[in-house]
Design a protein around this motif. Structure first.
Motif, short mmCIF file in Angstrom:
data_model
loop_
_atom_site.label_atom_id
_atom_site.label_comp_id
_atom_site.label_asym_id
_atom_site.label_seq_id
_atom_site.Cartn_x
_atom_site.Cartn_y
_atom_site.Cartn_z
N ALA A 24 0.81 -1.12 -0.03
CA ALA A 24 0.00 0.01 0.02
C ALA A 24 0.80 1.26 0.07
O ALA A 24 0.63 2.33 -0.65
N LEU A 25 2.12 1.29 0.79
CA LEU A 25 2.88 2.45 0.94
C LEU A 25 3.78 2.50 -0.26
O LEU A 25 4.34 3.46 -0.72
N GLY A 26 4.16 1.33 -1.03
CA GLY A 26 4.98 1.23 -2.16
C GLY A 26 6.45 1.72 -1.67
O GLY A 26 6.90 1.71 -0.66
N PRO A 27 7.22 1.76 -2.74
CA PRO A 27 8.67 2.21 -2.51
C PRO A 27 8.80 3.23 -1.58
O PRO A 27 8.10 4.40 -1.91
N PRO A 28 9.87 3.44 -0.66
CA PRO A 28 10.99 2.52 -0.53
C PRO A 28 10.73 1.41 0.51
O PRO A 28 11.41 0.79 1.15
N TYR A 29 9.28 1.22 0.78
CA TYR A 29 8.96 0.31 1.78
C TYR A 29 8.74 -1.26 1.07
O TYR A 29 8.74 -2.20 1.90
N ILE A 30 8.59 -1.38 -0.14
CA ILE A 30 8.65 -2.62 -0.76
C ILE A 30 9.82 -2.96 -1.64
O ILE A 30 10.65 -2.26 -1.71
#
Length: 312
Positions: free
Chosen positions: A306-312
């Motif tokens: 859901a948050l996308g980069p840089p979390y994925i």
């Protein structure tokens, strides 16, 4: 969607880990509520001297002395049994939320303090211990109320009746009776749980699919739950004895501090007494540990996507 290399992936914020832990706690209690519902573990631990019943005998004794309908609620409306879920849900959601959020917080803190770039076995155990210590401060009042209600001699009408009685007799601090024993119980369980998760993950084949990764999480959490329970059951027995005792003014309780109480039980009742209630406890917490980790990782992955980069 582009992805960030694993080493550069930004850690999720505290609230994400807290929320994932809460969701996992609710999932675990809904899955394994029947195993913890009938207070067999607590009754076995509160029994002093040589065990007279064992797991099956204790269960039969509860049914014989308190009645089949009283325990199983088979003739009561569904809403009544649903309401009985509220107290354990109120305990498990903040308890598990604190557990995983604190484990994440202490993991980051210790990595920063030691200058290490990644977790190792010693840090995993230290982090788990710290998470358990943190968690203990949240759960003591809930655990105290649960023990008072599950004692077979209990005359309390419900959770709030216990709370009112304790505050009237001992003040607000009375709700933290057994704090020291609860501290050690949670410290050792979480040390075993998170320490084993790290070890099991390191020896399992590296997952190449999402399904394999989830299976690894389930297995690692189950082993961690078993080992954590094996390590902390003696401390759980002591906690039950301390919180289940009735305080008499001017009289020093027989079970007061954790480690002296361990020695007393060992000397008077033998080593087996320190593992009273182990079977019903591990039947819930071993697979429960697997479900907890599985749901936490599933939830965190949803947040990452859901948050996308840089979390994925």
């Amino acid at each position: 969607m582009s992805t960030t290399p694993l080493k550069e992936r930004k850690p999720l914020p505290f609230i994400a880990n807290f929320t994932a832990g809460a969701i996992a706690g609710i999932s675990e209690i809904l899955t394994f509520y029947p195993l913890g519902k009938y207070c067999v573990k607590t009754r076995m631990q509160l029994e002093t001297g040589k065990s007279k019943h064992g797991l099956v005998g204790t269960f039969r004794s509860i049914i014989r002395e308190e009645g089949y309908i009283q325990r199983f609620r088979v003739t009561r409306p569904i809403v009544t049994d649903t309401l009985r879920l509220v107290p354990p849900l109120l305990l498990e959601a903040p308890k598990r939320a604190t557990k995983f959020a604190a484990n994440d917080f202490w993991g980051k803190t210790y990595l920063k303090l030691t200058g290490q770039s990644k977790m190792d076995q010693k840090l995993a155990i230290l982090t788990g211990s710290s998470a358990g210590a943190t968690e203990s401060f949240v759960v003591v009042p809930f655990e105290l109320v649960k023990i008072k209600l599950q004692d077979k001699s209990s005359t309390f009408a419900g959770p709030m009746d216990v709370v009112r009685s304790i505050i009237k007799k001992d003040g607000l601090l009375g709700l933290y009776s057994g704090m020291e024993a609860t501290f050690w119980r949670h410290l050792w369980w979480n040390a075993g749980y998170f320490g084993c998760i790290f070890k099991v993950r390191s020896v399992l084949p590296k997952p190449e699919t999402n399904q394999a990764r989830l299976l690894n999480d389930l297995l690692a959490g189950t082993v961690g739950g078993f080992v954590g329970t094996a390590v902390n059951t003696p401390f759980d027995v002591v906690k039950s004895r301390i919180q289940g005792a009735t305080k008499v003014p001017g009289v020093t309780p027989k079970y007061n501090w954790t480690y002296p109480a361990l020695v007393t039980i060992f000397r008077e009742e033998g080593p087996a007494a320190l593992y009273k209630g182990f079977v019903p406890k591990v039947l819930r917490l071993a697979p429960g540990g697997g479900v907890l980790l599985l749901v936490v990782e599933l939830t965190l992955n949803v947040f990452r996507k859901a948050l996308g980069p840089p979390y994925i």
